[in-house]
Structures are given as C-alpha cells and as structure tokens.
Design an enzyme around this catalytic site. Sequence first.
Site, mmCIF file in Angstrom:
data_model
loop_
_atom_site.group_PDB
_atom_site.id
_atom_site.type_symbol
_atom_site.label_atom_id
_atom_site.label_comp_id
_atom_site.label_asym_id
_atom_site.label_seq_id
_atom_site.Cartn_x
_atom_site.Cartn_y
_atom_site.Cartn_z
ATOM 1 N N ASP A 65 0.836 -1.187 0.000
ATOM 2 C CA ASP A 65 0.000 0.000 0.000
ATOM 3 C C ASP A 65 0.881 1.251 0.000
ATOM 4 O O ASP A 65 1.855 1.324 0.759
ATOM 5 C CB ASP A 65 -0.909 0.004 1.237
ATOM 6 C CG ASP A 65 -1.879 1.162 1.253
ATOM 7 O OD1 ASP A 65 -2.997 0.991 0.739
ATOM 8 O OD2 ASP A 65 -1.523 2.238 1.773
ATOM 9 N N ASP A 82 -2.186 9.572 -10.224
ATOM 10 C CA ASP A 82 -2.144 8.512 -11.232
ATOM 11 C C ASP A 82 -0.710 8.249 -11.692
ATOM 12 O O ASP A 82 -0.323 7.096 -11.937
ATOM 13 C CB ASP A 82 -3.008 8.884 -12.441
ATOM 14 C CG ASP A 82 -4.495 8.780 -12.149
ATOM 15 O OD1 ASP A 82 -4.862 8.193 -11.110
ATOM 16 O OD2 ASP A 82 -5.293 9.278 -12.969
ATOM 17 N N GLU A 107 -4.807 2.310 -4.162
ATOM 18 C CA GLU A 107 -3.357 2.376 -4.037
ATOM 19 C C GLU A 107 -2.769 1.081 -3.510
ATOM 20 O O GLU A 107 -1.621 1.037 -3.083
ATOM 21 C CB GLU A 107 -2.958 3.535 -3.117
ATOM 22 C CG GLU A 107 -3.347 3.381 -1.670
ATOM 23 C CD GLU A 107 -4.732 3.905 -1.335
ATOM 24 O OE1 GLU A 107 -4.951 4.283 -0.178
ATOM 25 O OE2 GLU A 107 -5.603 3.935 -2.230
#
Length: 204
Positions: A65, A82, A107
């Site tokens: 993560d 992004d 994410e």
Amino acid sequence: MLHNYDDQILHPIFSATSGIILIISIIQYSYSIAFYDELTGLPSRRALKQDMMKLGINYSIAMLDIDFFKKFNDTYGHDTGDQVLKLVASIIKDVNGGGKSFRYGGEEFTILFPGKAINEVLPHLEELREKIAKIGFAILGKDRPKKKPKNRTKSSNASKLIHITVSIGAAQKNEKYKTPDAVLNSADKALYRAKKKGRNCVCR
C-alpha cells in the site's frame, strides 16, 4: 478482397479470413479490459483471483500500500496521483524472487509468490521497499512551461522532488491459513501492522 471481388473462390476466403481476424481482435481486446488494469498495465484483481486458484501447496502472498496516498492526492491532484501509481507499478512488476504483481485496487497492490516460503520472499520485499523509497518523484509547478525555456530563471513554481514510501504485509500458507483467501487476509492484517508500526516497512 475488393481487388478480386468477382473471383468466386478468393472472395469467400478473404471474407472468412477478415471475419476471423476481427473476432480474434475482439477477444484479445475484451481479455485485456477484463484482466489488465488500464492505468498501470498490471494484471487486475480478476486476474489475481484466477491465479490464486492455481497456487500449489506452498506459497506466500504480499499486500502493498502506498503511504499517505489520499493526502498526496488531496495535495497534488488525482492526475499526479495517477502518475505515482504508474511509477510504483513499474517498479513492483519487476519484483525478484519469482513474484507476480497485481493491482488490487486503489493504491493497493498484491504480489503472489508461488512455491515460496515467507522467509524466502521477505528479503525481496525489503529490497522492493527500499527501491521505491529511494526513487524521487518530480512534482511540476503549476506555472512550469511544458517546453524548456532558453533562458533559465529561478521560480517558486519549479519542480520539486518528493519521495514515495510503501508499507508491505506478507503471509504464507500454513496450518492456520490453508486457503489463498485466508493467506491474503493474513497479509492484509500484516499490512495494517506495518502502517501502525510507522509505515515504510515490511511486516509478516
């Protein structure tokens, strides 16, 4: 086909060939949409579920993560977010140790290590974490021109370099976690332990 339109033999052959090519293209495109994440190019969660069903007797799973990603998005915008996702994906797709990377969602990323015990994959995950932390990400100022100017001038809106970190949780199949879903959930819990520990670390 148009050049030999009147040929009763070649015309149906060309027509059939064109139809087959079109069908194959549609199948390939549909597969790409269903099993690959459009933004990062990594296999998607659907592909992950299929590969989890193919895991053998021994395997490990890691959950990854990006730290403080929501805050990053709020500060710099989703377009920049992004770009960060693409950068991280480009690094984890080349993870060592026989791992295969997937975009789990948002994410979060997942890495499967078929045939590997957790002690075998932890050094590779630590190497991956360090590699991501060392690579800087350039944030461009709002007034920064797209083309490089002839005369350089100092600007408060010049690009700045920031560093991205990730937290990683890992687990392996054992007597307690006997199914891929159970191992995945265990890796997810280890991920939260890594975040509570201070982020930018690997926990098992």
